[in-house]
Design a protein around this motif. Sequence first.
Motif, PDB file in Angstrom:
ATOM      1  N   ASP A 303       1.113  -1.208   0.202  1.00 31.48           N
ATOM      2  CA  ASP A 303       0.454   0.367  -0.062  1.00 31.48           C
ATOM      3  C   ASP A 303       1.413   1.138  -0.256  1.00 31.48           C
ATOM      4  N   CYS A 304       2.186   1.285   0.384  1.00 32.90           N
ATOM      5  CA  CYS A 304       2.281   2.625   1.016  1.00 32.90           C
ATOM      6  C   CYS A 304       3.704   2.913   2.335  1.00 32.90           C
ATOM      7  N   THR A 305       4.785   3.057   1.906  1.00 33.36           N
ATOM      8  CA  THR A 305       5.672   2.783   2.488  1.00 33.36           C
ATOM      9  C   THR A 305       6.116   4.458   3.883  1.00 33.36           C
ATOM     10  N   TYR A 306       6.344   4.212   4.948  1.00 36.83           N
ATOM     11  CA  TYR A 306       7.084   5.650   5.589  1.00 36.83           C
ATOM     12  C   TYR A 306       8.443   5.247   5.653  1.00 36.83           C
ATOM     13  N   PRO A 307       9.148   6.294   6.062  1.00 33.74           N
ATOM     14  CA  PRO A 307      10.092   6.482   7.246  1.00 33.74           C
ATOM     15  C   PRO A 307      10.287   6.186   8.351  1.00 33.74           C
ATOM     16  N   PHE A 308      12.103   5.423   8.277  1.00 33.94           N
ATOM     17  CA  PHE A 308      12.006   4.672   9.737  1.00 33.94           C
ATOM     18  C   PHE A 308      11.397   5.977  11.179  1.00 33.94           C
ATOM     19  N   SER A 309      11.282   7.101  10.887  1.00 32.44           N
ATOM     20  CA  SER A 309      11.330   8.100  11.712  1.00 32.44           C
ATOM     21  C   SER A 309       9.564   8.699  11.868  1.00 32.44           C
ATOM     22  N   GLU A 310       8.742   7.675  10.836  1.00 29.52           N
ATOM     23  CA  GLU A 310       7.128   7.832  11.294  1.00 29.52           C
ATOM     24  C   GLU A 310       6.366   6.493  11.298  1.00 29.52           C
ATOM     25  N   LEU A 311       7.642   5.585  12.408  1.00 29.65           N
ATOM     26  CA  LEU A 311       7.035   4.376  11.995  1.00 29.65           C
ATOM     27  C   LEU A 311       5.244   4.390  12.704  1.00 29.65           C
ATOM     28  N   PRO A 312       5.240   5.532  14.137  1.00 32.31           N
ATOM     29  CA  PRO A 312       3.910   5.678  14.675  1.00 32.31           C
ATOM     30  C   PRO A 312       2.761   6.426  13.626  1.00 32.31           C
ATOM     31  N   LYS A 323      -5.711  -0.178   4.561  1.00 32.92           N
ATOM     32  CA  LYS A 323      -4.777  -0.597   3.651  1.00 32.92           C
ATOM     33  C   LYS A 323      -5.320  -1.695   2.632  1.00 32.92           C
ATOM     34  N   ARG A 324      -4.299  -1.941   1.535  1.00 31.59           N
ATOM     35  CA  ARG A 324      -4.493  -2.493   0.588  1.00 31.59           C
ATOM     36  C   ARG A 324      -3.004  -3.192   0.604  1.00 31.59           C
ATOM     37  N   GLY A 325      -3.006  -4.402   0.893  1.00 28.73           N
ATOM     38  CA  GLY A 325      -1.763  -4.929   0.878  1.00 28.73           C
ATOM     39  C   GLY A 325      -1.580  -5.124   1.909  1.00 28.73           C
ATOM     40  N   ALA A 326       0.517  -4.647   2.108  1.00 30.68           N
ATOM     41  CA  ALA A 326       1.269  -4.473   2.925  1.00 30.68           C
ATOM     42  C   ALA A 326       1.256  -2.662   3.360  1.00 30.68           C
ATOM     43  N   VAL A 327       1.781  -2.491   4.696  1.00 33.55           N
ATOM     44  CA  VAL A 327       2.020  -1.553   5.156  1.00 33.55           C
ATOM     45  C   VAL A 327       4.055  -1.462   5.087  1.00 33.55           C
ATOM     46  N   VAL A 328       4.889  -0.497   4.582  1.00 35.01           N
ATOM     47  CA  VAL A 328       6.278  -1.367   4.840  1.00 35.01           C
ATOM     48  C   VAL A 328       6.937  -0.078   5.630  1.00 35.01           C
ATOM     49  N   VAL A 329       7.710   0.245   7.069  1.00 32.35           N
ATOM     50  CA  VAL A 329       8.557   1.009   7.200  1.00 32.35           C
ATOM     51  C   VAL A 329      10.276   0.997   6.395  1.00 32.35           C
ATOM     52  N   VAL A 330      10.719   2.149   5.613  1.00 39.00           N
ATOM     53  CA  VAL A 330      12.324   2.073   5.873  1.00 39.00           C
ATOM     54  C   VAL A 330      13.211   2.732   6.334  1.00 39.00           C
ATOM     55  N   VAL A 331      13.885   1.690   6.733  1.00 40.48           N
ATOM     56  CA  VAL A 331      14.840   2.265   7.819  1.00 40.48           C
ATOM     57  C   VAL A 331      16.086   3.289   7.468  1.00 40.48           C
ATOM     58  N   VAL A 332      15.992   2.806   6.040  1.00 42.33           N
ATOM     59  CA  VAL A 332      17.661   3.684   5.078  1.00 42.33           C
ATOM     60  C   VAL A 332      16.765   3.856   3.399  1.00 42.33           C
TER      61      VAL A 332
END
Length: 335
Positions: A303-312, A323-332
């Motif tokens: 569905d979307c990715t978020y930067p690690f700083s925006e995990l909440p 959500k559609r499918g998965a939501v992922v946080v990107v650490v770097v």
Amino acid sequence: MPAIPSTAHIPATMRAWVCNNYGGTDVLALQMRPCPIPGPHDVLVRVLAASVSSADVRIRTQNLPRGFGLMGRLAFGLARPRQPVLGTDVAGVVEAVGRDVQGFQPGDAVLGVAGMAMGCHAEYCVLPASRPLAHKPARMSFAAAASLPFGGMTALHFLNKAQVRAGEKVLVIGASGAVGSAMVQLAQHRGASVTGVCSTGNVALVRSLGAHAVIDYTEQDFIQLDQRWDVIADTVGASSFAACLPRLNEHGRYLSVAGNLMDVLARPRGTRRSIGGPAAERVRDLQLLMELTHAGALRPVIDCTYPFSELPAAHAYVETGRKRGAVVVVVVAMP
């Protein structure tokens, strides 16, 4: 000879999102914590991407299916989470391996499943080499790899338990979610005729995943339709075994993926039965999912990715149930 981890090149501390209490997203705090050191049978992974799943939200909120409240507290911690760093699925690069680990070495790109041990919402996490842990295909992005295990392994587990076969009719409730989108594709790959249930905005997506028919639940109630299915998979806890009985064929199976305790423990009704319980986490299932993805039979839906700083914020979005499918946080930054 397997590498022996040296603490010299492992950072002393790392950033991690910590959940020290149950509640809303305000209980999540970004903290510096000691970096884990791998034991003899462990792999230390530098996290590049991690999923934020419905499991993470349920653990944080303790908003569990009916009947699982006490069991949830006993499993995860009575007053607060026993493991404060959530996150069940990870993709990243091996930083170090224990002396008895074979098959992995520093620099390997991997995806893995921590499961209920969690710990993936951090810059580094440790996984036993015996856990579902595999080399990431070169053509698969780290975000796609992190999105794959939760939905894919859950869907595969229930399809296997139900022994879904070619020619059977399968109804998937919540067909656009992480588990549902994988269930549609995996059942279709087995030769089943799949009907997906979703909202208006997700009809096109579910069709694109291979569903033979799609029911828009805002316009139709499948319970009221004059149709029957061999398997009804409820991936979002929107129905029940009792409610679905009229829509099940003889020898039909109701898959209580996110159902309440009553459905998990439900006794068969004639030849029809309910299948529930936690999904198995097996190395060979993760390998199969990657093979199917490589062959084009399974498409990770993000569905979307978020930067690690925006995990909440990622938690808050998953908690909406939209959500559609998965939501992922990107650490770097990822390639």
